[in-house]
Write a protein that holds these residues in place. Structure first.
Motif, mmCIF file in Angstrom:
data_model
loop_
_atom_site.group_PDB
_atom_site.id
_atom_site.type_symbol
_atom_site.label_atom_id
_atom_site.label_comp_id
_atom_site.label_asym_id
_atom_site.label_seq_id
_atom_site.Cartn_x
_atom_site.Cartn_y
_atom_site.Cartn_z
ATOM 1 N N ILE A 43 0.813 -1.215 0.000
ATOM 2 C CA ILE A 43 0.000 0.000 0.000
ATOM 3 C C ILE A 43 0.849 1.269 0.000
ATOM 4 C CG2 ILE A 43 -1.956 -1.104 1.143
ATOM 5 C CD1 ILE A 43 -1.078 0.295 3.731
ATOM 6 N N PHE A 44 2.144 1.151 0.271
ATOM 7 C CA PHE A 44 2.998 2.338 0.311
ATOM 8 C C PHE A 44 3.142 2.929 -1.086
ATOM 9 C CE2 PHE A 44 5.461 0.520 4.193
ATOM 10 C CZ PHE A 44 4.422 0.905 5.026
ATOM 11 N N ARG A 45 3.228 4.257 -1.121
ATOM 12 C CA ARG A 45 3.388 4.955 -2.387
ATOM 13 C C ARG A 45 4.640 5.829 -2.330
ATOM 14 N NH1 ARG A 45 0.756 1.287 -3.497
ATOM 15 N NH2 ARG A 45 -1.381 1.234 -4.317
ATOM 16 N N GLU A 46 4.767 6.790 -3.219
ATOM 17 C CA GLU A 46 6.023 7.518 -3.422
ATOM 18 C C GLU A 46 6.550 8.167 -2.146
ATOM 19 O OE1 GLU A 46 7.955 10.841 -6.448
ATOM 20 O OE2 GLU A 46 5.898 10.137 -6.729
ATOM 21 N N ASN A 47 5.686 8.784 -1.377
ATOM 22 C CA ASN A 47 6.132 9.491 -0.180
ATOM 23 C C ASN A 47 6.791 8.549 0.821
ATOM 24 O OD1 ASN A 47 6.193 11.877 1.641
ATOM 25 N ND2 ASN A 47 4.766 10.633 2.832
ATOM 26 N N LEU A 73 7.755 5.361 0.328
ATOM 27 C CA LEU A 73 8.845 4.583 -0.261
ATOM 28 C C LEU A 73 10.128 5.401 -0.378
ATOM 29 C CD1 LEU A 73 6.921 2.663 -3.066
ATOM 30 C CD2 LEU A 73 7.795 1.727 -0.914
ATOM 31 N N THR A 74 10.003 6.661 -0.753
ATOM 32 C CA THR A 74 11.193 7.509 -0.881
ATOM 33 C C THR A 74 11.932 7.582 0.443
ATOM 34 O OG1 THR A 74 10.185 8.833 -2.638
ATOM 35 C CG2 THR A 74 12.036 9.807 -1.454
ATOM 36 N N LEU A 106 11.512 6.002 -8.809
ATOM 37 C CA LEU A 106 12.285 6.085 -7.575
ATOM 38 C C LEU A 106 13.768 5.822 -7.837
ATOM 39 C CD1 LEU A 106 9.793 4.168 -5.243
ATOM 40 C CD2 LEU A 106 10.350 6.604 -5.120
ATOM 41 N N LYS A 107 14.053 4.879 -8.716
ATOM 42 C CA LYS A 107 15.449 4.552 -9.039
ATOM 43 C C LYS A 107 16.182 5.773 -9.610
ATOM 44 C CE LYS A 107 18.331 1.255 -11.647
ATOM 45 N NZ LYS A 107 19.102 2.257 -12.425
ATOM 46 N N SER A 108 15.480 6.561 -10.385
ATOM 47 C CA SER A 108 16.121 7.743 -10.988
ATOM 48 C C SER A 108 16.404 8.834 -9.963
ATOM 49 C CB SER A 108 15.219 8.306 -12.099
ATOM 50 O OG SER A 108 14.024 8.854 -11.546
ATOM 51 N N LEU A 128 20.014 3.141 -5.044
ATOM 52 C CA LEU A 128 19.160 2.120 -5.660
ATOM 53 C C LEU A 128 19.688 1.757 -7.047
ATOM 54 C CD1 LEU A 128 16.641 0.444 -5.112
ATOM 55 C CD2 LEU A 128 15.258 2.321 -6.020
ATOM 56 N N GLU A 129 20.315 0.574 -7.148
ATOM 57 C CA GLU A 129 20.972 0.168 -8.386
ATOM 58 C C GLU A 129 20.113 -0.721 -9.277
ATOM 59 O OE1 GLU A 129 24.671 -1.676 -7.439
ATOM 60 O OE2 GLU A 129 25.406 0.009 -6.232
#
Length: 550
Positions: A113-117, A119-120, A149-151, A156-157
């Motif tokens: 359920i986690f999103r960008e905020n 997860l970042t 997120l990787k960018s 984060l490889e």
């Protein structure tokens, strides 16, 4: 990653001498199962949206985890590297953790359920080197977000996508690489059961989550006495509908079945009818979940009259929030299973449970008695132990206490004697059973009078129109705080007023100053993945409303 797990080394000798830390990892358990019962079904994984069921024997778990470990090593993943995974209860989750343990990598489970905020923050804080996600789950494109997120995150490889359709898919990158033809064994690593094996973030009932560090020793020292308390054996079948990205699912749905040489059935999306079908088809004997799951199952069985479909189910352990008396009674009558109440934390797993031999009232009157290797005590504001039946701060000193919060040792809340301040208010009876009364930050102080939050909530749960209730403070210029009952109704077409609440509680002889003075009806209650109400969000909602009224 350098892990500052400062709470592990000081207690090692004591834990080893007491026989509570066994220096065992899940790979030791898997190897034993692989050698003793290679053809036994170990895992059944059901993916609801695709209606796909897959089964794996212990031989297949052993072989697959070896392949995935080789794949991870080929991508430069090694000891103490963090692999974040945002996976539902799928077989890939189990295989991934086994592979991580083979090479000394650390798994960081993240709720789907986690999103960008969220997860970042978590990926940066953990310095994750790899993120593994589903391509799509519940109509959300996790793959697309993962590459975004990787960018943005320097450490984060790698992105690996389960059910992906390119070279970065879990299948292509970690299983079908063919490396096992070149390498019979994984590159040898120096590791121990004191190394950090899991980094898991707290659910966040009070705000920003913290990264909880666990070793194999801390995890196993809880799982083994838990299984003993529940009298679980290798012929048991465990249904796990609770997310494995949460401590409940991870410890008792991933690690425990392998330690027992038992079979686990993973359900990725809760569907009551499907749960009943799985219980019947797989002969499930034990499950653990929060109160909504128990309520749904009970209602379904009553309405469908399918009790015979789940007659193999012996025990339902309920944790995450107190179980209302009415639900225990309804569940017992509908399911004819033993209802167990439990309390625990991400930081230490289950600490207390009721006993299989206890009368059913224990399940709704208490949160249980401490497991082997766990100690609890109730203290006052000066840190002095209080007498039985007096509320105070709940402290835990357990063999399974965590190693500390990643990069935040100042928040570990553990004293020199190893006592962890849980942040909960509780009482303990003269037989050692505890009852959670609420959080320290949960207190509502109305004109200098402490309102017994958990007691009032427990009474309101008995109201036939109330599905979920939370008592939260409402700012007041004169009294400091007043109590507001935030309620989700069983049926949106039902009506409930403040006057109804007042009469209901007065009929139960509740003191007037303890009765909520405000009522807020909501369509949905903000919850953590484990089923705990996020009261800090409700408080913010009420504070905003208060300011608007001013």
């Amino acid at each position: 990653m350098n892990f500052d797990a400062e709470l592990i080394a000081p207690r090692r000798n004591q834990m080893i001498n007491a026989g509570l830390w066994l220096d065992k990892t899940i790979i030791d358990s898997l190897q034993r199962a692989y050698e003793q019962c290679p053809n036994k079904t170990a895992l059944v994984s059901f993916k609801f949206e695709k209606n796909i069921e897959k089964q794996f024997t212990y031989q297949e778990l052993w072989d697959l985890s070896h392949k995935v470990a080789l794949g991870l090593q080929s991508l430069g993943i090694g000891k103490d590297d963090v692999i974040s995974c945002q996976l539902p209860n799928w077989w890939e989750f189990t295989i991934l953790y086994l592979a991580c343990c083979r090479i000394g990598a650390v798994i960081n489970p993240l709720m789907p359920i986690f999103r960008e905020n969220e997860l970042t923050f978590m990926l940066k804080h953990s310095e994750a080197k790899m993120l593994i996600v589903p391509k799509v789950f519940r109509k959300f494109n996790h793959e697309q977000l993962a590459y975004k997120l990787k960018s943005e995150i320097e450490t984060l490889e790698h992105i690996i996508v389960v059910d992906g359709d390119d070279e970065n898919s879990f299948d292509q990158k970690l299983i079908k690489h063919g490396l096992e033809k070149k390498f019979n064994r994984i590159e040898k690593i120096e590791s121990s059961a004191d190394d950090i094996t899991q980094l898991i973030f707290t659910s966040g009932t009070t705000g920003e989550p913290k990264g909880v560090m666990h070793s194999s020793n801390t995890l196993y020292s809880n799982i083994i006495p838990y299984a003993e308390r529940m009298e679980l054996m290798e012929d048991d079948v465990i249904l796990m509908p609770s997310p494995m990205a949460h401590q409940t699912g991870f410890m008792y749905g991933l690690i425990m079945p392998i330690e027992l040489k038992a079979k686990v059935v993973l359900q990725d999306i809760w569907d009551t009818a499907k749960a009943v079908e799985l219980i019947e088809a797989q002969q499930v004997s034990f499950t653990m979940a929060s109160t909504p799951f128990l309520n749904d199952l009970s209602c379904y069985i009553i309405e469908s009259q399918k009790k015979n479909s789940i007659d193999t189910l012996k025990t339902f352990l309920c944790a995450g929030a107190p179980i209302p008396q009415s639900l225990v009674q309804k569940a017992y009558e509908a399911l004819q299973v033993k209802i167990i109440s439990a309390w625990g934390m991400t930081e230490c797993g289950a600490v207390t449970t009721t006993m299989l031999s206890d009368h059913e009232e224990r399940a709704y009157n208490t949160d249980g008695i401490a497991l082997k290797g766990m100690e609890v005590k109730i203290v006052d504001e000066q840190g002095q132990r209080v007498t039985a039946n007096i509320s105070g701060n709940l402290m835990v000193r357990a063999c399974s206490n965590f190693g500390g919060y990643l990069k935040r040792p100042h928040l570990n809340s553990t004293d020199l004697d190893g006592w962890l301040d849980t942040g909960d208010i509780a009482v303990q009876d003269d037989q050692g059973y505890i009852r959670i009364c609420g959080r320290k930050k949960d207190l509502i102080i109305r004109g200098g009078e402490n309102i017994p939050v958990a007691e009032i909530e427990s009474l309101l749960y008995q109201h036939p129109n109330i599905s979920i209730v939370a008592l939260v403070p409402y700012p007041d210029a004169r009294l400091g705080e007043r109590a507001c009952a935030v309620i989700k109704l069983n049926n949106i077409n039902e009506q409930l007023t403040v006057q109804d609440i007042v009469k209901f509680l007065q009929d139960r002889k509740v003191a007037l100053q303890y009765i909520p003075e405000f009522l807020e009806i909501v369509d949905e209650m903000p919850m953590t993945p484990s089923g705990k109400i996020q009261k800090f969000k409700l408080k913010k909602m009420l504070e905003k409303q208060h300011l608007e009224k001013i």
